[in-house]
Design a protein around this motif. Structure first.
Motif, PDB file in Angstrom:
ATOM      1  N   UNK A  19      49.224  40.868   0.837  1.00  0.00           N
ATOM      2  CA  UNK A  19      48.688  39.644   1.445  1.00  0.00           C
ATOM      3  C   UNK A  19      47.668  39.974   2.537  1.00  0.00           C
ATOM      4  N   UNK A  20      47.894  41.063   3.262  1.00  0.00           N
ATOM      5  CA  UNK A  20      46.954  41.461   4.317  1.00  0.00           C
ATOM      6  C   UNK A  20      45.613  41.886   3.720  1.00  0.00           C
ATOM      7  N   UNK A  21      45.659  42.682   2.646  1.00  0.00           N
ATOM      8  CA  UNK A  21      44.422  43.147   2.015  1.00  0.00           C
ATOM      9  C   UNK A  21      43.641  41.968   1.443  1.00  0.00           C
ATOM     10  N   UNK A  22      44.361  41.005   0.886  1.00  0.00           N
ATOM     11  CA  UNK A  22      43.690  39.821   0.358  1.00  0.00           C
ATOM     12  C   UNK A  22      43.093  38.995   1.492  1.00  0.00           C
ATOM     13  N   UNK A  24      41.914  40.102   4.217  1.00  0.00           N
ATOM     14  CA  UNK A  24      40.683  40.770   4.647  1.00  0.00           C
ATOM     15  C   UNK A  24      39.504  40.319   3.785  1.00  0.00           C
ATOM     16  N   UNK A  25      39.756  40.115   2.511  1.00  0.00           N
ATOM     17  CA  UNK A  25      38.698  39.624   1.622  1.00  0.00           C
ATOM     18  C   UNK A  25      38.313  38.189   1.986  1.00  0.00           C
ATOM     19  N   UNK A  26      39.293  37.416   2.399  1.00  0.00           N
ATOM     20  CA  UNK A  26      39.007  36.039   2.811  1.00  0.00           C
ATOM     21  C   UNK A  26      38.109  36.021   4.049  1.00  0.00           C
ATOM     22  N   UNK A  27      38.308  36.993   4.939  1.00  0.00           N
ATOM     23  CA  UNK A  27      37.448  37.106   6.123  1.00  0.00           C
ATOM     24  C   UNK A  27      36.011  37.380   5.695  1.00  0.00           C
ATOM     25  N   UNK A  36      32.017  40.140   0.036  1.00  0.00           N
ATOM     26  CA  UNK A  36      32.653  39.058  -0.718  1.00  0.00           C
ATOM     27  C   UNK A  36      32.281  39.147  -2.194  1.00  0.00           C
ATOM     28  N   UNK A  37      31.057  39.583  -2.474  1.00  0.00           N
ATOM     29  CA  UNK A  37      30.607  39.757  -3.853  1.00  0.00           C
ATOM     30  C   UNK A  37      31.284  40.949  -4.521  1.00  0.00           C
ATOM     31  N   UNK A  72      48.530  50.721   9.472  1.00  0.00           N
ATOM     32  CA  UNK A  72      47.128  50.491   9.829  1.00  0.00           C
ATOM     33  C   UNK A  72      46.963  49.201  10.624  1.00  0.00           C
ATOM     34  N   UNK A  73      46.083  49.230  11.602  1.00  0.00           N
ATOM     35  CA  UNK A  73      45.717  47.996  12.287  1.00  0.00           C
ATOM     36  C   UNK A  73      44.751  47.225  11.391  1.00  0.00           C
ATOM     37  N   UNK A  74      44.482  45.986  11.738  1.00  0.00           N
ATOM     38  CA  UNK A  74      43.611  45.152  10.902  1.00  0.00           C
ATOM     39  C   UNK A  74      42.238  45.793  10.709  1.00  0.00           C
ATOM     40  N   UNK A  75      41.674  46.328  11.784  1.00  0.00           N
ATOM     41  CA  UNK A  75      40.341  46.930  11.708  1.00  0.00           C
ATOM     42  C   UNK A  75      40.325  48.125  10.767  1.00  0.00           C
ATOM     43  N   UNK A  76      41.345  48.985  10.863  1.00  0.00           N
ATOM     44  CA  UNK A  76      41.397  50.184  10.023  1.00  0.00           C
ATOM     45  C   UNK A  76      41.621  49.836   8.558  1.00  0.00           C
ATOM     46  N   UNK A  77      42.470  48.847   8.318  1.00  0.00           N
ATOM     47  CA  UNK A  77      42.739  48.453   6.925  1.00  0.00           C
ATOM     48  C   UNK A  77      41.496  47.834   6.288  1.00  0.00           C
ATOM     49  N   UNK A  78      40.811  46.976   7.037  1.00  0.00           N
ATOM     50  CA  UNK A  78      39.608  46.332   6.509  1.00  0.00           C
ATOM     51  C   UNK A  78      38.515  47.372   6.254  1.00  0.00           C
TER      52      UNK A  78
END
Length: 206
Positions: A19-22, A24-27, A36-37, A72-78
């Motif tokens: 859900x977190x990885x998804x 990140x795509x929404x961001x 996004x593409x 991973x923090x949000x920044x590192x995962x993204x």
């Protein structure tokens, strides 16, 4: 590929991290049209396996270990997701015959991270980057690294796509997928209004 689970706890963690990885795509849908593409071309796939403790891609799937992802923090995962996507764009799904595979991985990671900087994607403080080599190709960085006193001290963010088969069976990138990503890179090169000039030229040369 089916998600491998060894317990209900592992399964729950896998779904939470997925859900977190998804997300990140929404961001990216609202902030980075180019990401996004590109991101939907890789299917997010959590993998619970003793032989896999990081993240990688074969050009079809983006594999990640849920336990590793949870650290991973949000920044590192993204960043990691963007990094893996651009390995595909950059043609790193396969590797040339080189004497030192780790050095080649370092060169590829540098090439991708330099492109991410151009795109305005924040790099974690420990992301691999050789400032003097920004703008150089992976092959040139590989040769430059011959003068590195100890490349074993340099850490990579992922498992190189060309080495993924050693961790997960049946994940060797197909030639058709490599060709498809080259075609996508050429399509990106036409987006001169949204891509930085250096990134557009890189994609065109692919």
């Amino acid at each position: 590929m089916d998600i491998q689970t060894c317990s209900s706890t592992a399964s729950a963690t896998a779904q939470q991290e997925l859900a977190k990885w998804q997300a990140d795509r929404d961001v990216w849908a609202n902030t980075l049209p180019i990401m996004n593409f590109l991101s939907p071309f890789l299917t997010l796939t959590p993998v619970v396996s003793p032989s896999f403790d990081g993240a990688s891609t074969d050009g079809r799937y983006l594999y990640f270990c849920p336990r590793y992802s949870a650290t991973l923090c949000d920044e590192s995962r993204r960043f990691l997701q963007a990094h893996l996507i651009w390995h595909c764009v950059a043609g790193h799904l396969t590797a040339p015959l080189v004497a030192n595979h780790h050095r080649w991985h370092l060169a590829c990671d540098h090439e991708v991270n330099a492109l991410l900087l151009e795109l305005g994607i924040t790099l974690p403080f420990d992301a691999l980057l050789f400032p003097v080599c920004v703008g150089r190709s992976a092959r040139k960085v590989y040769r430059w690294l011959e003068g590195h006193p100890n490349t074993s001290l340099e850490k990579t963010a992922d498992i190189h796509p060309a080495a993924l088969w050693a961790h997960l069976p049946n994940t060797t990138p197909e030639h058709s997928i490599v060709t498809l990503w080259r075609h996508r890179a050429h399509l990106l090169a036409r987006e001169t209004d949204t891509l930085p000039e250096r990134v557009a030229k890189f994609c065109e040369a692919r």
